[in-house]
Design a protein around this motif. Structure first.
Motif, PDB file in Angstrom:
ATOM      1  N   SER A   1       0.799  -1.227   0.000  1.00 46.29           N
ATOM      2  CA  SER A   1       0.000   0.000   0.000  1.00 46.29           C
ATOM      3  C   SER A   1       0.830   1.275   0.000  1.00 46.29           C
ATOM      4  O   SER A   1       0.272   2.369   0.089  1.00 46.29           O
ATOM      5  CB  SER A   1      -0.915   0.003   1.236  1.00 46.29           C
ATOM      6  OG  SER A   1      -0.147  -0.081   2.427  1.00 46.29           O
ATOM      7  N   SER A   2       2.159   1.144  -0.103  1.00 47.59           N
ATOM      8  CA  SER A   2       3.022   2.328  -0.062  1.00 47.59           C
ATOM      9  C   SER A   2       3.017   3.039  -1.406  1.00 47.59           C
ATOM     10  O   SER A   2       3.512   2.505  -2.406  1.00 47.59           O
ATOM     11  CB  SER A   2       4.453   1.929   0.311  1.00 47.59           C
ATOM     12  OG  SER A   2       5.331   3.023   0.160  1.00 47.59           O
TER      13      SER A   2
ATOM     14  N   LEU B   1       5.313   2.499  -4.863  1.00 48.00           N
ATOM     15  CA  LEU B   1       4.621   2.348  -6.143  1.00 48.00           C
ATOM     16  C   LEU B   1       5.110   3.382  -7.149  1.00 48.00           C
ATOM     17  O   LEU B   1       5.386   3.062  -8.315  1.00 48.00           O
ATOM     18  CB  LEU B   1       3.116   2.481  -5.944  1.00 48.00           C
ATOM     19  CG  LEU B   1       2.250   2.489  -7.210  1.00 48.00           C
ATOM     20  CD1 LEU B   1       2.370   1.172  -7.962  1.00 48.00           C
ATOM     21  CD2 LEU B   1       0.794   2.783  -6.852  1.00 48.00           C
ATOM     22  N   ARG B   2       5.235   4.617  -6.704  1.00 48.61           N
ATOM     23  CA  ARG B   2       5.694   5.693  -7.586  1.00 48.61           C
ATOM     24  C   ARG B   2       7.106   5.401  -8.089  1.00 48.61           C
ATOM     25  O   ARG B   2       7.412   5.577  -9.276  1.00 48.61           O
ATOM     26  CB  ARG B   2       5.645   7.026  -6.848  1.00 48.61           C
ATOM     27  CG  ARG B   2       6.050   8.229  -7.686  1.00 48.61           C
ATOM     28  CD  ARG B   2       5.888   9.516  -6.886  1.00 48.61           C
ATOM     29  NE  ARG B   2       4.486   9.736  -6.545  1.00 48.61           N
ATOM     30  CZ  ARG B   2       3.610  10.309  -7.362  1.00 48.61           C
ATOM     31  NH1 ARG B   2       3.999  10.706  -8.568  1.00 48.61           N
ATOM     32  NH2 ARG B   2       2.364  10.489  -6.980  1.00 48.61           N
ATOM     33  N   GLU B   3       7.972   4.953  -7.188  1.00 50.82           N
ATOM     34  CA  GLU B   3       9.350   4.652  -7.575  1.00 50.82           C
ATOM     35  C   GLU B   3       9.393   3.501  -8.576  1.00 50.82           C
ATOM     36  O   GLU B   3      10.093   3.574  -9.595  1.00 50.82           O
ATOM     37  CB  GLU B   3      10.171   4.298  -6.337  1.00 50.82           C
ATOM     38  CG  GLU B   3      11.625   3.956  -6.649  1.00 50.82           C
ATOM     39  CD  GLU B   3      12.418   3.582  -5.412  1.00 50.82           C
ATOM     40  OE1 GLU B   3      13.594   3.242  -5.553  1.00 50.82           O
ATOM     41  OE2 GLU B   3      11.849   3.628  -4.307  1.00 50.82           O
TER      42      GLU B   3
ATOM     43  N   VAL C   1      -7.596  -0.356  -6.443  1.00 49.39           N
ATOM     44  CA  VAL C   1      -8.008   0.932  -7.020  1.00 49.39           C
ATOM     45  C   VAL C   1      -7.246   2.102  -6.405  1.00 49.39           C
ATOM     46  O   VAL C   1      -7.107   3.151  -7.044  1.00 49.39           O
ATOM     47  CB  VAL C   1      -9.532   1.154  -6.861  1.00 49.39           C
ATOM     48  CG1 VAL C   1     -10.314   0.151  -7.690  1.00 49.39           C
ATOM     49  CG2 VAL C   1      -9.952   1.081  -5.396  1.00 49.39           C
ATOM     50  N   GLU C   2      -6.743   1.949  -5.181  1.00 48.06           N
ATOM     51  CA  GLU C   2      -5.985   3.027  -4.549  1.00 48.06           C
ATOM     52  C   GLU C   2      -4.692   3.323  -5.305  1.00 48.06           C
ATOM     53  O   GLU C   2      -4.135   4.416  -5.192  1.00 48.06           O
ATOM     54  CB  GLU C   2      -5.650   2.650  -3.098  1.00 48.06           C
ATOM     55  CG  GLU C   2      -6.855   2.474  -2.190  1.00 48.06           C
ATOM     56  CD  GLU C   2      -7.552   3.792  -1.891  1.00 48.06           C
ATOM     57  OE1 GLU C   2      -6.856   4.832  -1.906  1.00 48.06           O
ATOM     58  OE2 GLU C   2      -8.764   3.782  -1.657  1.00 48.06           O
TER      59      GLU C   2
END
Length: 306
Positions: free
Chosen positions: A219-220, A224-226, A244-245
């Motif tokens: 959930s981090s 995820l962005r990295e 979906v988050e």
């Protein structure tokens, strides 16, 4: 891939983008159309055992939704999950379906059940390891259904150029979890660079759109962005998604930035203003990049930086 899921271009100038990299609606209140599958960024996996989640997931920010009747479903429940997916598609739903791999007894029943369904946007073929897996699936589905080959093993990675050239192949995706289990590779970016790059090169050889990266578990959002950024740097143009988050982050990272869009528009305006004259060897590469950014910005609803 062992991780299981929980879950036409538009005018970019009509409304400002949301933090997810796309506007949720137009000024007239209608939802912006989903980006086409060849450039889709976020691919949301939804278990076939959760029919109550199909409709909400279809209305989410996912560029494409994939109903999963493979890894997300216990073998004993696959027939029932398949029936629920077929019923939803027959009743007006639209989605991709992740089907079981060619080596299983479930594959034939999957393709037979999906044949001719109007809501079927394509199939994601699990554990693809040979070009004939794609072609046989394509042919059994009537020769008109797109086949997204999910590559999940060492053999699949090495065969990916021939898979990408197979008749019926639409796009490649990376089953990163099963690949790590098959090879003993860690999730480290360096360790996973080779299979990702192999799929990028294979897609180019096969004339396919950029490949789709495997999912990020957890959930981090910073992680995820990295990881999405690493995938983009390697040339992948989409990402599987389990929740979906995660969708706003994936859509934002894989979209052109507003500053890139502003640069592209300025370059194209200058290029037209000088009569489309090529001045030096860098103009053609920059023209191609600017045209690509403009196309994606329009499809994703990304406005230029002011």
């Amino acid at each position: 891939m062992t991780e299981t899921a929980d879950t036409a271009p538009a005018d970019a100038a009509t409304t400002a983008p949301t933090p997810g990299g796309e506007p949720s609606s137009r000024p007239d209140g209608r939802r912006r159309p989903k980006p086409p599958a060849d450039i889709a960024r976020s691919w949301l996996l939804v278990p076939g055992t959760a029919p109550d989640r199909f409709t909400p997931a279809a209305a989410s920010r996912a560029d494409q939704m994939v109903l999963d009747i493979e890894d997300a479903v216990d073998p004993a429940r696959k027939p029932a999950a398949r029936d629920d997916v077929v019923a939803w598609l027959r009743d007006g739903g639209e989605a991709w379906v992740r089907i079981n791999d060619r080596s299983t007894d479930f594959w034939s029943d999957d393709v037979d059940a999906l044949l001719g369904l109007p809501g079927l946007q394509g199939v994601m073929l699990a554990k693809t390891e040979a070009p004939e897996h794609v072609t046989e699936t394509f042919d059994r589905l009537g020769g008109a259904v797109r086949v997204l080959a999910l590559v999940e093993s060492a053999l699949g990675i090495e065969e990916s150029p021939s898979i990408a050239k197979a008749r019926g192949a639409f796009r490649l995706a990376f089953g990163s979890g099963d690949y790590r289990r098959d090879t003993g590779t860690s999730a480290d970016d360096l360790a996973m660079a080779y299979p990702r790059s192999r799929l990028v090169v294979a897609s180019r050889i096969g004339g396919l759109p950029g490949p789709i990266d495997g999912p990020t578990v957890g959930s981090s959002h910073p992680v995820l962005r990295e990881q999405a950024g690493v995938a983009v740097a390697l040339g992948l143009t989409g990402k599987l998604c389990l929740d979906v988050e995660q969708l706003p982050v994936i859509n934002e990272v894989i979209s052109p930035t507003p500053s890139d869009v502003a640069w592209a528009q300025d370059f194209l305006a200058d290029f037209e203003g000088r009569g489309r004259v090529i001045r030096d060897g860098s103009d053609l590469p920059r023209l191609g990049r600017a045209q690509k950014i403009e196309k994606l910005a329009t499809a994703f609803g990304v406005a230029p930086a002011s």
